[in-house]
Scaffold this motif. Sequence first.
Motif, PDB file in Angstrom:
ATOM      1  N   GLN A   3       0.840  -1.188   0.000  1.00 44.45           N
ATOM      2  CA  GLN A   3       0.000   0.000   0.000  1.00 44.45           C
ATOM      3  C   GLN A   3       0.876   1.240   0.000  1.00 44.45           C
ATOM      4  OE1 GLN A   3      -2.618   0.314   3.371  1.00 44.45           O
ATOM      5  NE2 GLN A   3      -3.929   1.829   2.391  1.00 44.45           N
ATOM      6  N   VAL A   5       0.825   5.398   0.471  1.00 44.75           N
ATOM      7  CA  VAL A   5       0.030   6.497   1.013  1.00 44.75           C
ATOM      8  C   VAL A   5       0.840   7.777   0.907  1.00 44.75           C
ATOM      9  CG1 VAL A   5      -1.221   7.397   2.986  1.00 44.75           C
ATOM     10  CG2 VAL A   5      -1.148   4.926   2.593  1.00 44.75           C
ATOM     11  N   SER A   7       1.165  12.040   1.024  1.00 39.98           N
ATOM     12  CA  SER A   7       0.610  13.175   1.749  1.00 39.98           C
ATOM     13  C   SER A   7       1.524  14.383   1.587  1.00 39.98           C
ATOM     14  CB  SER A   7       0.443  12.848   3.235  1.00 39.98           C
ATOM     15  OG  SER A   7       1.695  12.564   3.826  1.00 39.98           O
ATOM     16  N   GLY A 105      -1.434   4.576  -5.225  1.00 39.41           N
ATOM     17  CA  GLY A 105      -2.129   5.169  -4.103  1.00 39.41           C
ATOM     18  C   GLY A 105      -3.065   6.263  -4.584  1.00 39.41           C
TER      19      GLY A 105
END
Length: 114
Positions: A3, A5, A7, A105
């Motif tokens: 996964q 992720v 940001s 993602g």
Amino acid sequence: QVQLVESGGGLVQPGESLTLSCVVAGRFFSLQSMAWYRQSPGKQREVVAKSFSGGATDYIDSVKGRFIISRDNERNMVFLQMNRLKPEDTGVYYCNRLANLFDWGQGTQVTVSS
């Protein structure tokens, strides 16, 4: 299943800076060559910065001298420090491997506008 992720995106004015972060939930991160990709409006997704497993880095010409890719192998993270941002840097930024891509993602939106 790995996964990704991302940001750290946001709305900034030209000339400002942002640092993006990506957490890679998976094994053997330190062995992976990773990259940051950008998908700008109306354009195909492109690689903007590469971090090779051996430590070398590479950038597309338009971001050389402004962007810095780095990684923390202990925390399975890759970063993109973006300086002197320009409107043409606007887009959704993703991290992924350089080859044998993981599932993408959600990305993080960067908008550079006055």
